[in-house]
Scaffold this motif. Structure first.
Motif, PDB file in Angstrom:
ATOM      1  N   GLY A 173     -44.725  74.684   7.757  1.00 52.27           N
ATOM      2  CA  GLY A 173     -45.185  75.289   9.005  1.00 52.27           C
ATOM      3  C   GLY A 173     -44.197  75.114  10.141  1.00 52.27           C
ATOM      4  O   GLY A 173     -44.008  76.027  10.960  1.00 52.27           O
ATOM      5  N   ALA A 174     -43.546  73.961  10.202  1.00 50.70           N
ATOM      6  CA  ALA A 174     -42.566  73.711  11.251  1.00 50.70           C
ATOM      7  C   ALA A 174     -41.375  74.662  11.146  1.00 50.70           C
ATOM      8  O   ALA A 174     -40.883  75.190  12.152  1.00 50.70           O
ATOM      9  CB  ALA A 174     -42.090  72.254  11.177  1.00 50.70           C
ATOM     10  N   ILE A 175     -40.923  74.901   9.930  1.00 51.01           N
ATOM     11  CA  ILE A 175     -39.785  75.807   9.727  1.00 51.01           C
ATOM     12  C   ILE A 175     -40.154  77.233  10.149  1.00 51.01           C
ATOM     13  O   ILE A 175     -39.368  77.929  10.818  1.00 51.01           O
ATOM     14  CB  ILE A 175     -39.333  75.766   8.251  1.00 51.01           C
ATOM     15  N   LEU A 176     -41.360  77.674   9.795  1.00 49.02           N
ATOM     16  CA  LEU A 176     -41.808  79.015  10.187  1.00 49.02           C
ATOM     17  C   LEU A 176     -41.904  79.143  11.709  1.00 49.02           C
ATOM     18  O   LEU A 176     -41.530  80.176  12.290  1.00 49.02           O
ATOM     19  CB  LEU A 176     -43.161  79.321   9.553  1.00 49.02           C
ATOM     20  N   ALA A 177     -42.405  78.102  12.370  1.00 48.13           N
ATOM     21  CA  ALA A 177     -42.522  78.144  13.834  1.00 48.13           C
ATOM     22  C   ALA A 177     -41.155  78.235  14.497  1.00 48.13           C
ATOM     23  O   ALA A 177     -40.980  78.955  15.487  1.00 48.13           O
ATOM     24  CB  ALA A 177     -43.269  76.910  14.329  1.00 48.13           C
ATOM     25  N   MET A 178     -40.186  77.511  13.979  1.00 52.81           N
ATOM     26  CA  MET A 178     -38.830  77.572  14.540  1.00 52.81           C
ATOM     27  C   MET A 178     -38.264  78.986  14.478  1.00 52.81           C
ATOM     28  O   MET A 178     -37.547  79.430  15.374  1.00 52.81           O
ATOM     29  CB  MET A 178     -37.906  76.611  13.784  1.00 52.81           C
ATOM     30  N   ILE A 179     -38.603  79.698  13.432  1.00 52.15           N
ATOM     31  CA  ILE A 179     -38.078  81.051  13.240  1.00 52.15           C
ATOM     32  C   ILE A 179     -38.814  82.085  14.092  1.00 52.15           C
ATOM     33  O   ILE A 179     -38.200  82.983  14.680  1.00 52.15           O
ATOM     34  CB  ILE A 179     -38.164  81.444  11.750  1.00 52.15           C
TER      35      ILE A 179
END
Length: 444
Positions: free
Chosen positions: A419-425
């Motif tokens: 989820g953190a990686i998706l939010a960064m993008i």
């Protein structure tokens, strides 16, 4: 033809933006913080009474997890009604009504406690707590300008920490000394006390939507303000990316609320009173992390730093650290180190909530803040529906409670990393607010 005379609608008494008393703004913020503290205290109550209820009613961990899941299922469903409630009633009366119902939900367990009564009362509590988050944030944002909402949001989010640091030990003491019924009595009294305070203090702020009082009638109605299609907000990268981050973080939060005292007591070998007191350790770390990060977020955004960085990448990085810390728990064998890793990791991850809420408020018109946040927080609660019962099943099937709790935290930690990686993008409030507001101008 008869002549019809109409009267001009006048807005509710409201201080113009920029001329409000900051002392008053923060004073009313503190009243909202108290309400959210009551809200979270109601949530953590199940975790504190889990072991006594298991002993008295012969419940399994899976049944306690089911109770938590029922609460968060109702909580999620209730969140969808935030926009409608905000349309039907003013914030003063809607929040007071919800708080009265929360207090009333304590009564069944006091009078006739049983597993069925627990399920029903937690369902009703969840259903009426569901809309409160969006309404509380709508009230909060009405007193703070767009670029300075992260820090006030941190105070609201810190209510969960206040509940664990201040309220949980007090409730744990009552439970040990007077039995689990006394904790429900205490929450009943506190909830009604807040209603009295709210009635005499609340006034609408200058940065919220304007409601109009029609002189000819007694009802309140809103100004005719153009609105954008709801899906134009919900399909933005900011909304979807923030959702991908908050769902796993909320799953971790609900596991902490429901199971952390049991993890410390049964899994790690601490006493019941010690477990209740240590319940506040992750929250102390969360408060420090939230206040530090939101202070910097508001400060840098006021100086022109992109909200993509301050309301997207920074909170997502905090979630990344949180997820990694939970993923390594099964490999730690020392109880005190486990407590430290859970506390620090969870605390850093908690910076996500106030900053992402501020990001959602940035991308939608004022009159759609409550509805947008209601949808956001309702979908966020999906994590709460899944996580507690799944944790209960993992614990029941594990070779030991300690192993089961560690494995459950690890599972949700891995999901949090994704989820953190998706939010960064995806999260970019500056970009998405321009796109949404362009549709608002077309509607006008």
């Amino acid at each position: 033809m008869s002549k019809v005379t109409t009267r001009q609608a006048m807005p509710e008494t409201m201080t113009p933006p920029g001329q409000e008393s900051r002392a008053k703004a923060w004073g009313l913020t503190s009243v909202l913080v108290l309400l959210y503290t009551v809200n979270y205290s109601d949530k953590i109550l199940l975790g504190l009474v889990a072991q006594p209820l298991k002993e008295e009613f012969g419940l399994t961990s899976a049944q306690i997890g089911l109770t938590a899941s029922v609460f968060f299922l109702a909580f999620s469903a209730g969140g969808f009604f935030a926009g409608l409630i905000n349309k039907w009633a003013t914030l003063k009366w809607s929040l007071m009504a919800l708080a009265v119902i929360w207090a009333a939900c304590m009564v069944p367990m006091i009078v006739a406690g049983s597993f069925v009564v627990l399920l029903v009362s937690r369902f009703l509590l969840g259903l009426t707590e569901g809309p409160s988050g969006a309404l509380i944030h709508t009230a909060l944002y009405s007193w703070h300008p767009m670029e300075k909402r992260s820090m006030p949001g941190a105070f609201i989010a810190s209510s969960s920490s206040l509940a664990k640091i201040a309220v949980a030990p007090a409730l744990a003491f009552l439970i040990v000394q007077f039995g689990w019924h006394s904790a429900f009595v205490a929450m009943l009294v506190v909830g009604l006390g807040w209603c009295v305070l709210w009635y005499f203090t609340w006034r609408p702020g200058p940065y919220g939507e304007v409601r109009m009082s029609i002189a000819k009638g007694s009802a309140n109605t809103k100004t005719s303000v153009p609105a954008v299609p709801w899906m134009s907000i919900f399909r933005t990268g900011t909304f979807l990316g923030a959702l991908a981050a908050v769902i796993p973080m909320y799953a971790l939060l609900t596991v902490v609320l429901t199971w952390l005292p049991s993890y410390f007591e049964v899994g790690l070998g601490f006493t019941r009173l010690q477990a209740g007191a240590m319940f506040g350790f992750p929250s102390m770390a969360a408060m420090l992390a939230m206040f530090g990060s939101t202070y910097l977020s508001d400060r840098f955004m006021s100086r022109g730093v992109s909200s993509r960085i301050m309301r997207g990448i920074v909170p997502a990085a905090g979630l990344l650290v949180c997820g990694a810390s939970m993923a390594v728990l099964p490999y730690i064998g020392t109880p005190n180190i486990v407590v430290a890793v859970v506390s620090l990791g969870y605390g850093i991850g908690c910076i996500l909530a106030p900053i992402m809420n501020a990001a959602i408020s940035q991308i939608c018109p004022k009159n759609q803040v409550a509805g947008s946040l209601g949808m956001f927080l309702a979908l966020m609660a999906i994590g709460g529906i899944v996580a507690p019962p799944l944790t209960g099943m993992i614990v029941d099937q594990a070779v030991s409670p300690a192993v089961g709790y560690a494995q459950s935290f690890q599972t949700f930690g891995i999901v949090a990393i994704v989820g953190a990686i998706l939010a960064m993008i995806l999260v970019n409030p500056d970009r998405d607010s321009v796109r949404v507001m362009a549709q608002l101008q077309t509607a006008a």
